[in-house]
Design an enzyme around this catalytic site. Sequence first.
Site, mmCIF file in Angstrom:
data_model
loop_
_atom_site.group_PDB
_atom_site.id
_atom_site.type_symbol
_atom_site.label_atom_id
_atom_site.label_comp_id
_atom_site.label_asym_id
_atom_site.label_seq_id
_atom_site.Cartn_x
_atom_site.Cartn_y
_atom_site.Cartn_z
ATOM 1 N N THR A 12 0.690 -1.274 -0.105
ATOM 2 C CA THR A 12 0.600 0.030 -0.482
ATOM 3 C C THR A 12 0.817 1.375 0.368
ATOM 4 O O THR A 12 0.988 2.371 -0.681
ATOM 5 C CB THR A 12 -1.157 -0.203 1.059
ATOM 6 O OG1 THR A 12 -0.232 -0.129 2.656
ATOM 7 C CG2 THR A 12 -1.841 -0.738 1.194
ATOM 8 N N ASN A 13 1.419 0.973 1.137
ATOM 9 C CA ASN A 13 3.084 2.189 0.885
ATOM 10 C C ASN A 13 3.492 2.776 -0.499
ATOM 11 O O ASN A 13 3.645 3.714 -1.188
ATOM 12 C CB ASN A 13 3.851 2.624 1.738
ATOM 13 C CG ASN A 13 3.598 2.745 3.346
ATOM 14 O OD1 ASN A 13 3.052 4.043 2.858
ATOM 15 N ND2 ASN A 13 3.813 1.608 4.055
ATOM 16 N N ILE A 91 15.559 -7.419 8.313
ATOM 17 C CA ILE A 91 16.420 -6.318 9.125
ATOM 18 C C ILE A 91 17.432 -7.167 8.365
ATOM 19 O O ILE A 91 17.988 -7.272 7.473
ATOM 20 C CB ILE A 91 17.030 -7.133 9.920
ATOM 21 C CG1 ILE A 91 15.526 -6.666 11.384
ATOM 22 C CG2 ILE A 91 18.172 -6.293 10.563
ATOM 23 C CD1 ILE A 91 15.957 -7.539 12.876
ATOM 24 N N LEU A 92 18.563 -5.339 7.512
ATOM 25 C CA LEU A 92 19.338 -5.037 6.328
ATOM 26 C C LEU A 92 20.701 -5.439 7.468
ATOM 27 O O LEU A 92 20.586 -5.017 8.270
ATOM 28 C CB LEU A 92 19.160 -3.815 6.039
ATOM 29 C CG LEU A 92 18.364 -3.763 5.167
ATOM 30 C CD1 LEU A 92 17.892 -2.212 4.467
ATOM 31 C CD2 LEU A 92 17.914 -4.555 3.984
ATOM 32 N N ASN A 106 13.525 3.858 5.475
ATOM 33 C CA ASN A 106 12.055 3.529 5.788
ATOM 34 C C ASN A 106 11.278 3.953 6.787
ATOM 35 O O ASN A 106 11.109 5.808 6.955
ATOM 36 C CB ASN A 106 13.166 2.420 6.820
ATOM 37 C CG ASN A 106 11.935 1.596 7.395
ATOM 38 O OD1 ASN A 106 11.385 0.720 6.091
ATOM 39 N ND2 ASN A 106 11.625 1.190 8.899
ATOM 40 N N HIS A 108 8.142 3.466 9.202
ATOM 41 C CA HIS A 108 8.217 2.357 10.418
ATOM 42 C C HIS A 108 6.862 2.836 11.949
ATOM 43 O O HIS A 108 6.521 4.493 11.691
ATOM 44 C CB HIS A 108 8.929 2.961 11.559
ATOM 45 C CG HIS A 108 8.822 1.464 13.189
ATOM 46 N ND1 HIS A 108 8.942 -0.015 12.785
ATOM 47 C CD2 HIS A 108 8.591 2.046 14.047
ATOM 48 C CE1 HIS A 108 8.955 -0.043 14.056
ATOM 49 N NE2 HIS A 108 8.765 0.530 14.437
ATOM 50 N N LEU A 143 18.533 -0.428 14.238
ATOM 51 C CA LEU A 143 17.365 -0.622 14.345
ATOM 52 C C LEU A 143 16.160 0.401 14.419
ATOM 53 O O LEU A 143 16.153 0.540 15.609
ATOM 54 C CB LEU A 143 16.372 -1.969 15.160
ATOM 55 C CG LEU A 143 15.226 -2.461 14.037
ATOM 56 C CD1 LEU A 143 15.230 -2.985 13.410
ATOM 57 C CD2 LEU A 143 15.253 -3.762 15.206
ATOM 58 N N GLU A 173 0.359 7.607 7.121
ATOM 59 C CA GLU A 173 1.652 6.797 5.969
ATOM 60 C C GLU A 173 1.767 6.986 4.869
ATOM 61 O O GLU A 173 2.834 7.167 3.513
ATOM 62 C CB GLU A 173 1.986 5.296 6.335
ATOM 63 C CG GLU A 173 2.211 4.806 7.773
ATOM 64 C CD GLU A 173 2.745 2.928 7.823
ATOM 65 O OE1 GLU A 173 2.842 2.565 6.687
ATOM 66 O OE2 GLU A 173 2.588 2.847 9.024
#
Length: 215
Positions: A12-13, A91-92, A106, A108, A143, A173
């Site tokens: 959706t984003n 998680i990168l 990102n 959040h 993080l 968002e």
Amino acid sequence: MNLVVLISGRGTNLEAIIRGINSKKIKGKISLVISNKKDAKGLKIAEKYGIKTEFIDPSLYKTREEYDLKLAERIKKENPDLVVLAGYMRILTDGFIDTFENRIINIHPSLIPAFQGLKAQKQALEFGAKFTGCTVHFVTKELDSGPIIVQAVVPVMPDDSEETLSERILHYEHRIYPQAIKWLSDGRVQVKNRHVIVKGAKYGGLPVNPELEDF
């Protein structure tokens, strides 16, 4: 501005960003959408808009480092200005972040540094928070802790469930993520230490954020 978008879910984003590009508010394009989930609905959304997609299967790699090395190699072929995490649920690794340093953003679903990690909306409810929201930030090795570009505040209602709170946050968002990308594509974002300034923006009200446009 050339974007590569990473997704894991419904997208959706991603669609909100695509609409910002198609409306000419964002000066740029999405050259590739990559998912770590073969059945991610966001892949279908990208295809609907004629955007190239790929699924990179994590099960083919022994470690997160090996996977992220493959991911980085693929992304570099697109020569992106920005790597956008839009519901990407991995998680990168440090190596990946180093490869695209200061070029990964990102979103959040909390007002970081509060409620970092998974299920941020559930965390807010269980903690008894009166307000939560969403945050667009640069990605660093810590993080959900990178420099904050923009935030939106969402009240927590007494009868909220995780689902109702999540949907209300998601509405914001879809506004602030395209907005942040627009500012970046316009070259208006400056980062000094941890502080992000949007050049030419009017600041005011509570919380103190640059004024949002009509996304």
